[in-house]
Design an enzyme around this catalytic site. Structure first.
Site, mmCIF file in Angstrom:
data_model
loop_
_atom_site.group_PDB
_atom_site.id
_atom_site.type_symbol
_atom_site.label_atom_id
_atom_site.label_comp_id
_atom_site.label_asym_id
_atom_site.label_seq_id
_atom_site.Cartn_x
_atom_site.Cartn_y
_atom_site.Cartn_z
ATOM 1 N N SER A 215 0.848 -1.194 0.000
ATOM 2 C CA SER A 215 0.000 0.000 0.000
ATOM 3 C C SER A 215 0.881 1.241 0.000
ATOM 4 O O SER A 215 2.082 1.158 -0.296
ATOM 5 C CB SER A 215 -0.945 -0.027 1.203
ATOM 6 O OG SER A 215 -1.944 0.958 1.062
ATOM 7 N N ASN A 216 0.299 2.368 0.327
ATOM 8 C CA ASN A 216 1.056 3.621 0.384
ATOM 9 C C ASN A 216 0.413 4.510 1.442
ATOM 10 O O ASN A 216 -0.682 4.220 1.919
ATOM 11 C CB ASN A 216 1.068 4.281 -1.008
ATOM 12 C CG ASN A 216 -0.339 4.598 -1.474
ATOM 13 O OD1 ASN A 216 -1.018 5.440 -0.901
ATOM 14 N ND2 ASN A 216 -0.803 3.899 -2.499
ATOM 15 N N PRO A 217 1.085 5.601 1.827
ATOM 16 C CA PRO A 217 0.580 6.384 2.973
ATOM 17 C C PRO A 217 -0.528 7.387 2.654
ATOM 18 O O PRO A 217 -0.778 8.282 3.459
ATOM 19 C CB PRO A 217 1.829 7.122 3.469
ATOM 20 C CG PRO A 217 2.870 6.960 2.443
ATOM 21 C CD PRO A 217 2.371 6.124 1.329
ATOM 22 N N SER A 218 -1.199 7.270 1.528
ATOM 23 C CA SER A 218 -2.256 8.238 1.197
ATOM 24 C C SER A 218 -3.283 8.310 2.322
ATOM 25 O O SER A 218 -3.785 7.293 2.790
ATOM 26 C CB SER A 218 -2.941 7.826 -0.106
ATOM 27 O OG SER A 218 -4.091 8.611 -0.295
ATOM 28 N N ALA A 282 -4.530 7.115 -4.667
ATOM 29 C CA ALA A 282 -3.159 6.668 -4.931
ATOM 30 C C ALA A 282 -3.241 5.164 -5.211
ATOM 31 O O ALA A 282 -3.173 4.342 -4.294
ATOM 32 C CB ALA A 282 -2.283 6.964 -3.726
#
Ligand code: C5P
Length: 411
Positions: A215-218, A282
């Site tokens: 995942s990503n920190p969005s 994102a």
């Protein structure tokens, strides 16, 4: 310098004597979450369905009733309460509609309705035969001619004794709150009325096995700001969001997804009859080539992940663009302008908002954003650091310009 903030708008909530009065506390909570102050009047009949205590708790304030009206007090309570910026009548019964339409001042609710200044929204809830009766329809029509508005009733199940379903069910609390808050905005600000806007927000999660994902920190804040700004300007909004720690905004349809494939399905479905799609999400570029149904055991040494590309949703929308305005976001750490313009052309987007994930306090997680608007032809406008809400406002202004230009070109 005078920088005292303006007081929050004041909403008068009149609770009528219908079964749906039990939903009034949820409406009060939603209005307060939406930034309004509230005052409450409960009619005598309303108090047969809901207690004063439940209403007072949700309002965090007193409840005005016919009993308080006749108490010895220095003010004329109906006149004081009428000073609200907007009035909403929740669970409006046939009798309350009739009292208002005939100009009665026989109880606190009716008397107050005679002196309100701001807009009035009626949210009726009653049996279908009653609602359809010409007497009730004539009363509603009379109120409409005075500029009063109506929300619902809706078709659906109502009653607790198996009355069944039909026209007469009251609108949902979040929709009532959103419609009421919208009344507080001047009409000039409702420049997206009639448009359907789809916004994607937050990260996606690409599961490798049941407990691990890429995942990503969005944070979702940018997309939520766009969705809320569009709603407040009168658009009908669908927000498709990945896992974020923000609560669902009121007054829009919110679809929760996890993976890019789920996001694709939800966005394509919502985009079918949309006028505007803003892809703020994102989206993870890759997912596991093979997702394991069981947790993968730890092994000694290195492991290799086999990843496969996710479909590019914005590009797919761009292939069948129709009359829709498409907006993308791009994060670049270098050669941003050229890459963003190229991206806009490749994905057939009307414009891209370029941001820099490495700048402190902006983009991921922050409340501000510093973006550059990049068009497919490479022209661009660099905006200063702004709140995400202000970025959303300017983004939607640009959407309006794109639509106006397309309408002009199309004759
Ligand atoms: O190509 P890139 O990921 O930089 O493009 C970013 C834009 O494209 C964003 O608006 C994002 O929401 C969208 N996107 C998409 N589907 C993907 C990847 C990105 O719609 N698979």
């Amino acid at each position: 310098m005078n920088d005292v903030p303006a007081p929050a708008p004041l909403v008068l909530v009149i609770v009528g004597g219908s079964m749906a009065a039990v939903k009034a506390p949820a409406v009060l909570r939603r209005l307060r979450e939406g930034g309004a102050r509230v005052r409450v009047i409960a009619t005598q009949a309303a108090l047969a369905f809901i207690t004063e205590l439940s209403l007072a708790t949700a309002a965090e304030g007193e409840v005005a009733t016919d009993n308080t009206w006749f108490m010895a007090r220095p003010d004329a309570q109906h006149l004081t309460l009428a000073k609200a910026d907007a009035t909403v009548v929740v669970g409006a019964s046939a009798d309350l509609l009739a009292r208002a339409a005939l100009g009665h001042a026989s109880d606190l609710a009716a008397a107050t309705l005679l002196s309100v200044r701001g807009p009035v929204l009626w949210v009726p809830a009653m049996n279908e035969r009653m609602w359809r009766h010409p007497a009730v329809q004539a009363n509603a029509e009379r109120l409409r001619t005075w500029g009063h508005r109506f929300l619902g009733p809706e078709v659906g199940a109502f009653g607790t004794r198996g009355e069944g379903s039909g026209l007469g069910r009251m609108a949902e609390p979040e929709d009532i709150a959103a419609a009421t808050l919208a009344l507080l905005r001047p009409p000039a600000a409702r420049d997206l009325e009639g448009l359907k806007v789809v916004v994607s927000a937050g990260p996606t999660r690409e599961y490798l096995d049941p407990v691990r994902f890429i995942s990503n920190p969005s944070s979702g804040k940018m997309g939520f700001a766009v969705a809320e700004e569009a709603r407040d300007r009168g658009a009908q909004v669908t927000l498709v969001t990945g896992p974020v720690s923000l609560s669902d905004p009121v007054g829009m349809q919110v679809v929760h997804i996890e993976s890019a494939l789920e996001l694709r399905e939800a966005v394509l479905e919502a985009a079918r009859d949309a006028d505007v799609v803003v892809m703020t999400a994102a989206v993870a570029d890759y997912r596991a080539a093979q997702r394991s149904d069981e947790k993968q055991a730890k092994v000694a040494g290195d492991v290799t992940l086999h990843l496969t590309p996710n479909p590019d949703i914005l590009a797919e929308l761009g292939e069948h663009k129709g009359g829709r305005v498409l907006v993308g976001f791009a994060m670049e750490t270098h050669a941003g302008l050229e890459r963003a313009a190229l991206k806009a052309r490749r994905k057939n987007a009307d414009f891209i908002l370029l941001n820099y994930p490495t700048r402190e306090g902006t983009a991921f997680g922050g409340d501000d954003n510093e973006v550059t608007l990049v068009r497919p032809d490479g022209t661009h406008d660099a905006w200063p650091r702004l709140s995400k809400r202000e970025v959303a406002r300017r983004l939607l202004d640009e959407v309006r310009r794109v639509r106006a230009a397309a309408a002009g070109a199309g004759g």
